[in-house]
Design a protein around this motif. Structure first.
Motif, PDB file in Angstrom:
ATOM      1  N   TRP A  30     -81.806   9.378  38.751  1.00  0.00           N
ATOM      2  CA  TRP A  30     -81.354   8.720  39.984  1.00  0.00           C
ATOM      3  C   TRP A  30     -82.045   7.384  40.271  1.00  0.00           C
ATOM      4  CZ3 TRP A  30     -81.973  13.730  43.378  1.00  0.00           C
ATOM      5  CH2 TRP A  30     -81.018  14.665  42.975  1.00  0.00           C
ATOM      6  N   LEU A  31     -83.326   7.268  39.899  1.00  0.00           N
ATOM      7  CA  LEU A  31     -84.134   6.133  40.349  1.00  0.00           C
ATOM      8  C   LEU A  31     -84.681   5.349  39.175  1.00  0.00           C
ATOM      9  CD1 LEU A  31     -86.151   7.991  43.170  1.00  0.00           C
ATOM     10  CD2 LEU A  31     -83.990   6.732  43.390  1.00  0.00           C
ATOM     11  N   VAL A  32     -85.164   4.130  39.466  1.00  0.00           N
ATOM     12  CA  VAL A  32     -85.765   3.267  38.437  1.00  0.00           C
ATOM     13  C   VAL A  32     -87.202   3.726  38.220  1.00  0.00           C
ATOM     14  CG1 VAL A  32     -86.386   0.903  37.830  1.00  0.00           C
ATOM     15  CG2 VAL A  32     -84.288   1.364  39.126  1.00  0.00           C
ATOM     16  N   ALA A  33     -87.525   4.086  37.000  1.00  0.00           N
ATOM     17  CA  ALA A  33     -88.784   4.773  36.727  1.00  0.00           C
ATOM     18  C   ALA A  33     -90.015   3.947  37.077  1.00  0.00           C
ATOM     19  CB  ALA A  33     -88.837   5.184  35.249  1.00  0.00           C
ATOM     20  N   ASP A  34     -89.997   2.633  36.793  1.00  0.00           N
ATOM     21  CA  ASP A  34     -91.216   1.851  36.999  1.00  0.00           C
ATOM     22  C   ASP A  34     -91.472   1.518  38.470  1.00  0.00           C
ATOM     23  OD1 ASP A  34     -89.146   0.119  37.360  1.00  0.00           O
ATOM     24  OD2 ASP A  34     -89.995  -1.514  36.170  1.00  0.00           O
ATOM     25  N   SER A  35     -90.525   1.836  39.351  1.00  0.00           N
ATOM     26  CA  SER A  35     -90.708   1.540  40.772  1.00  0.00           C
ATOM     27  C   SER A  35     -90.736   2.781  41.653  1.00  0.00           C
ATOM     28  CB  SER A  35     -89.589   0.618  41.276  1.00  0.00           C
ATOM     29  OG  SER A  35     -89.582  -0.593  40.573  1.00  0.00           O
ATOM     30  N   VAL A  36     -90.447   3.926  41.088  1.00  0.00           N
ATOM     31  CA  VAL A  36     -90.278   5.113  41.915  1.00  0.00           C
ATOM     32  C   VAL A  36     -91.593   5.501  42.591  1.00  0.00           C
ATOM     33  CG1 VAL A  36     -90.735   6.738  40.032  1.00  0.00           C
ATOM     34  CG2 VAL A  36     -89.330   7.440  41.976  1.00  0.00           C
TER      35      VAL A  36
END
Length: 429
Positions: free
Chosen positions: A149-155
């Motif tokens: 669901w989400l962007v890994a480097d910003s989660v």
């Protein structure tokens, strides 16, 4: 004993604390969040337009209108419950939908706000978000869902409220134009508690976005501040070495001070609002009592890495602007003092010159006074002679002798009269 009178605003002040209740949300559910703000002069906007825009949405579903002048509203529109809040610079709409959509974070959920209605909004979108509220699975399943669901480097993901929920988000805008947040709710967590957490997430997002407006504002004036700083340093160097006329330097300093005051006035509201929004972001994260989840980045850590540096830049620019204004003011005062001292010395020289001229004038006046005595005496002696000539034969004296004897008394009398007249004029002056 008669009852005590209430303050006219007593009930209004008490009810204000309960004016914006948290929603009560069952699990699973979805929330669609939208914040609208006028591009310019949002704080002084016509707020009746915000209310009219809400009523236009309610009319599409036959829902009742809020009270005139209302600043918040909650009601049913179709299958969704919509919550509307009016703030100092923006308005927010939150639509709560029961159950889950066909797919996670489905852009179709935003269809609760019709496109033609959005096009008529009295402002522009500041932020929008899709929030997915589901029962809490195992940690491994949560991690797998977040990867999808989400962007890994910003989660950022945390356990919140004593591990009652797990909340995650990446604060990025997805291809559909929305932020994404996921809320995983443990068994037994009440509906009101879920509603409070969702409300806090929405507030963190919108206040974070509003805070960043201050960052963009100081970034826009940063280059100009650097130019003014160099100009101010150059002017102060000229003051120190005296390489330019004081009047020209003073005029340049006044122009710099005027521009700095203009920049300060133009940014004062935005900078103070940024400080208030930053405090709200920090406070909202604190009340969620987050704990680390599976060693991953928390919301507080995300803000420390991405948000706090921007806020420090805003504070630094604000202090820099204040310091430069103070420097320009001090330099202007110092230069004005120098100019006044120089003018005072020139005035002293002028006064000394005037004293010298007055002294010379007095001497000249004294000389002229002596000559005047001689001239007046000459004519007076002629008149006296005409008076004495008839008695010259009677006295047995020649006219020349009689005139000679009259010279001294006439001159003395004329001198006394002229001297008294001069002293009387000086006393009157």
């Amino acid at each position: 004993m008669p009852p005590i009178d209430d303050h006219p605003l007593r009930y209004q002040l008490a009810n204000e604390l309960h004016a914006r209740p948290f929603p009560s949300l069952g699990v699973p559910c979805r929330a669609v969040y939208l914040a609208i703000k006028k591009e310019r002069d949002a704080a002084s906007r016509d707020r009746a337009q915000d209310l009219a825009h809400l009523c236009a949405l309610l009319d599409r579903h036959g829902a009742p209108h809020p009270q005139p002048g209302a600043t918040h509203y909650s009601g049913q529109i179709g299958q969704a419950v919509v919550k509307w809040e009016q703030h100092t610079e923006f308005v927010t709409y939150t639509a709560f939908l029961p159950g889950l959509g066909a797919r996670p974070f489905d852009p179709a959920d935003f269809g609760v706000f019709p496109e033609d209605w959005l096009a008529e909004a009295p402002g522009v979108r500041v932020t929008s978000a899709l929030i997915r509220v589901v029962p809490r699975p195992e940690a491994a399943r949560i991690n797998a869902d977040l990867e999808d669901w989400l962007v890994a480097d910003s989660v950022a993901v945390s356990r919140m409220l004593d591990d009652a929920l797990v909340v995650a988000g990446d604060f990025r805008i997805d291809p559909a134009g929305h932020q994404r947040f996921a809320v995983f709710v443990s068994d037994g967590v009440g509906a009101r508690r879920v509603g409070r957490v969702v409300q806090r997430i929405c507030e963190i997002e919108v206040y974070k976005t509003m805070s960043m407006l201050g960052f963009t504002r100081v970034s826009a004036i940063g280059a100009r501040l650097t130019e003014i700083d160099a100009q101010l340093t150059h002017l102060m160097t000229e003051m120190t070495h005296g390489t330019a006329p004081e009047e020209e330097t003073l005029q340049a300093l006044l122009r710099v001070s005027s521009e700095l005051e203009t920049l300060s006035a133009q940014t004062a509201f935005r900078l103070s609002a940024t400080a208030a929004y930053e405090a709200l972001v920090t406070g909202r994260i604190a009340v969620l009592r987050e704990e680390r989840f599976e060693g991953r980045q928390s919301f507080r850590e995300f803000m420390a890495r991405r948000f706090d540096p921007a806020m420090r830049t805003v504070k630094s620019a604000e202090k820099r602007l204040e310091a430069m204004s103070a420097r320009a003011m001090r330099a202007g005062e110092l230069l004005r003092t120098r100019v006044e001292v120089k003018r005072s010395a020139q005035n002293q020289e002028i006064l000394a010159s005037m004293d010298r001229r007055a002294d010379l004038q007095l001497r000249l006046q004294t000389t002229v006074e002596g000559l005047s005595v001689v001239a007046i005496s000459y004519y007076a002696l002629s008149l006296v002679g005409y008076l004495l000539y008839p008695v010259a034969d009677f006295l047995g004296m020649s006219k020349g002798m009689l005139t000679a004897l009259a010279v001294a008394p006439v001159v003395l009398a004329v001198w006394v009269i002229v001297h008294r007249i001069r002293h009387r004029v000086e006393r009157q002056g």
